[in-house]
Scaffold this motif. Structure first.
Motif, PDB file in Angstrom:
ATOM      1  N   ALA A  20      55.710  23.338  81.895  1.00  0.00           N
ATOM      2  CA  ALA A  20      56.903  24.150  81.640  1.00  0.00           C
ATOM      3  C   ALA A  20      58.117  23.229  81.558  1.00  0.00           C
ATOM      4  CB  ALA A  20      57.103  25.180  82.734  1.00  0.00           C
ATOM      5  N   ALA A  21      59.024  23.568  80.651  1.00  0.00           N
ATOM      6  CA  ALA A  21      60.249  22.789  80.501  1.00  0.00           C
ATOM      7  C   ALA A  21      61.382  23.737  80.135  1.00  0.00           C
ATOM      8  CB  ALA A  21      60.087  21.734  79.412  1.00  0.00           C
ATOM      9  N   SER A  22      62.559  23.434  80.634  1.00  0.00           N
ATOM     10  CA  SER A  22      63.726  24.231  80.279  1.00  0.00           C
ATOM     11  C   SER A  22      64.891  23.297  79.990  1.00  0.00           C
ATOM     12  CB  SER A  22      64.082  25.205  81.396  1.00  0.00           C
ATOM     13  OG  SER A  22      64.356  24.513  82.589  1.00  0.00           O
ATOM     14  N   TYR A  23      65.789  23.761  79.139  1.00  0.00           N
ATOM     15  CA  TYR A  23      66.936  22.976  78.721  1.00  0.00           C
ATOM     16  C   TYR A  23      68.177  23.845  78.842  1.00  0.00           C
ATOM     17  CZ  TYR A  23      70.026  20.228  75.741  1.00  0.00           C
ATOM     18  OH  TYR A  23      71.078  19.505  75.255  1.00  0.00           O
ATOM     19  N   LEU A  24      69.158  23.373  79.604  1.00  0.00           N
ATOM     20  CA  LEU A  24      70.418  24.090  79.769  1.00  0.00           C
ATOM     21  C   LEU A  24      71.404  23.622  78.715  1.00  0.00           C
ATOM     22  CD1 LEU A  24      70.768  23.766  83.640  1.00  0.00           C
ATOM     23  CD2 LEU A  24      69.828  25.668  82.354  1.00  0.00           C
ATOM     24  N   THR A  25      72.024  24.570  78.015  1.00  0.00           N
ATOM     25  CA  THR A  25      72.956  24.228  76.951  1.00  0.00           C
ATOM     26  C   THR A  25      73.987  25.344  76.811  1.00  0.00           C
ATOM     27  OG1 THR A  25      73.116  23.512  74.653  1.00  0.00           O
ATOM     28  CG2 THR A  25      71.530  25.241  75.125  1.00  0.00           C
ATOM     29  N   SER A  26      74.760  25.263  75.776  1.00  0.00           N
ATOM     30  CA  SER A  26      75.769  26.271  75.491  1.00  0.00           C
ATOM     31  C   SER A  26      75.716  26.599  73.997  1.00  0.00           C
ATOM     32  CB  SER A  26      77.158  25.743  75.866  1.00  0.00           C
ATOM     33  OG  SER A  26      78.146  26.670  75.529  1.00  0.00           O
ATOM     34  N   ILE A  27      75.651  27.900  73.696  1.00  0.00           N
ATOM     35  CA  ILE A  27      75.690  28.358  72.310  1.00  0.00           C
ATOM     36  C   ILE A  27      76.881  29.296  72.171  1.00  0.00           C
ATOM     37  CG2 ILE A  27      74.491  29.693  70.538  1.00  0.00           C
ATOM     38  CD1 ILE A  27      71.858  28.730  71.710  1.00  0.00           C
ATOM     39  N   TRP A  28      77.798  28.978  71.278  1.00  0.00           N
ATOM     40  CA  TRP A  28      79.027  29.750  71.059  1.00  0.00           C
ATOM     41  C   TRP A  28      79.768  30.008  72.372  1.00  0.00           C
ATOM     42  CZ3 TRP A  28      74.730  32.465  68.497  1.00  0.00           C
ATOM     43  CH2 TRP A  28      74.576  32.054  67.185  1.00  0.00           C
ATOM     44  N   ASP A  29      79.875  28.986  73.198  1.00  0.00           N
ATOM     45  CA  ASP A  29      80.538  29.033  74.507  1.00  0.00           C
ATOM     46  C   ASP A  29      79.879  29.998  75.491  1.00  0.00           C
ATOM     47  OD1 ASP A  29      82.405  27.108  73.792  1.00  0.00           O
ATOM     48  OD2 ASP A  29      83.785  28.605  72.969  1.00  0.00           O
ATOM     49  N   HIS A  30      78.593  30.266  75.339  1.00  0.00           N
ATOM     50  CA  HIS A  30      77.847  31.093  76.283  1.00  0.00           C
ATOM     51  C   HIS A  30      76.771  30.229  76.934  1.00  0.00           C
ATOM     52  CE1 HIS A  30      79.667  34.852  74.992  1.00  0.00           C
ATOM     53  NE2 HIS A  30      79.434  34.505  73.732  1.00  0.00           N
ATOM     54  N   PHE A  31      76.618  30.399  78.258  1.00  0.00           N
ATOM     55  CA  PHE A  31      75.598  29.678  79.008  1.00  0.00           C
ATOM     56  C   PHE A  31      74.218  30.064  78.463  1.00  0.00           C
ATOM     57  CE2 PHE A  31      72.687  29.535  82.687  1.00  0.00           C
ATOM     58  CZ  PHE A  31      72.764  28.177  82.941  1.00  0.00           C
ATOM     59  N   THR A  32      73.381  29.067  78.124  1.00  0.00           N
ATOM     60  CA  THR A  32      72.090  29.312  77.472  1.00  0.00           C
ATOM     61  C   THR A  32      71.005  28.455  78.107  1.00  0.00           C
ATOM     62  OG1 THR A  32      73.258  29.745  75.404  1.00  0.00           O
ATOM     63  CG2 THR A  32      70.907  29.309  75.245  1.00  0.00           C
ATOM     64  N   ILE A  33      69.836  29.046  78.257  1.00  0.00           N
ATOM     65  CA  ILE A  33      68.649  28.328  78.733  1.00  0.00           C
ATOM     66  C   ILE A  33      67.560  28.480  77.672  1.00  0.00           C
ATOM     67  CG2 ILE A  33      66.876  28.161  80.508  1.00  0.00           C
ATOM     68  CD1 ILE A  33      68.860  29.527  82.413  1.00  0.00           C
ATOM     69  N   VAL A  34      66.996  27.374  77.239  1.00  0.00           N
ATOM     70  CA  VAL A  34      65.859  27.372  76.319  1.00  0.00           C
ATOM     71  C   VAL A  34      64.638  26.987  77.148  1.00  0.00           C
ATOM     72  CG1 VAL A  34      64.882  26.374  74.229  1.00  0.00           C
ATOM     73  CG2 VAL A  34      67.356  26.703  74.405  1.00  0.00           C
ATOM     74  N   PHE A  35      63.584  27.812  77.079  1.00  0.00           N
ATOM     75  CA  PHE A  35      62.420  27.650  77.939  1.00  0.00           C
ATOM     76  C   PHE A  35      61.151  27.576  77.102  1.00  0.00           C
ATOM     77  CE2 PHE A  35      58.851  29.556  80.226  1.00  0.00           C
ATOM     78  CZ  PHE A  35      58.834  28.775  81.367  1.00  0.00           C
ATOM     79  N   VAL A  36      60.243  26.653  77.494  1.00  0.00           N
ATOM     80  CA  VAL A  36      58.924  26.532  76.869  1.00  0.00           C
ATOM     81  C   VAL A  36      57.902  26.376  77.990  1.00  0.00           C
ATOM     82  CG1 VAL A  36      57.454  25.140  75.373  1.00  0.00           C
ATOM     83  CG2 VAL A  36      59.845  25.428  74.808  1.00  0.00           C
ATOM     84  N   GLY A  37      56.831  27.155  77.931  1.00  0.00           N
ATOM     85  CA  GLY A  37      55.776  27.056  78.938  1.00  0.00           C
ATOM     86  C   GLY A  37      54.411  27.170  78.296  1.00  0.00           C
ATOM     87  N   LEU A  38      53.471  26.353  78.745  1.00  0.00           N
ATOM     88  CA  LEU A  38      52.093  26.382  78.256  1.00  0.00           C
ATOM     89  C   LEU A  38      51.171  26.459  79.464  1.00  0.00           C
ATOM     90  CD1 LEU A  38      50.097  26.210  75.892  1.00  0.00           C
ATOM     91  CD2 LEU A  38      50.180  23.730  76.115  1.00  0.00           C
TER      92      LEU A  38
END
Length: 84
Positions: A20-38
């Motif tokens: 599992a991996a997650s990436y914290l970022t910002s999209i259009w000034d909104h807090f965003t988490i992108v998650f991938v799990g296998l």
């Protein structure tokens, strides 16, 4: 159920390697988490339990419907209040 030794039969050992991996970022000034799990990366065909016939003479292994499970997700926080 027909084994004369109480709890004499056992399922095979259960093995699972997950990623599992997650990436914290910002999209259009909104807090965003992108998650991938296998789940079950190695594709081991595990046995969870057995279903027995009514007289106990036949058993069927209970297994997962798929060997691997992939989950991809994006979580975006839409907070309308902005902190100063």
């Amino acid at each position: 159920p027909n084994n004369p030794v109480f709890h004499g039969d056992r399922t095979p050992n259960f093995h699972n390697l997950s990623f599992a991996a997650s990436y914290l970022t910002s999209i259009w000034d909104h807090f965003t988490i992108v998650f991938v799990g296998l789940n079950n990366v190695l594709g081991i065909d595990n046995v969870f339990s057995y279903r027995y016939s009514s007289d106990g003479s036949y058993r069927q292994a209970v297994k997962a419907p798929e060997l691997r499970t992939l989950v991809v997700g994006v979580f975006i926080s839409f907070d309308h209040t902005k902190n100063p």
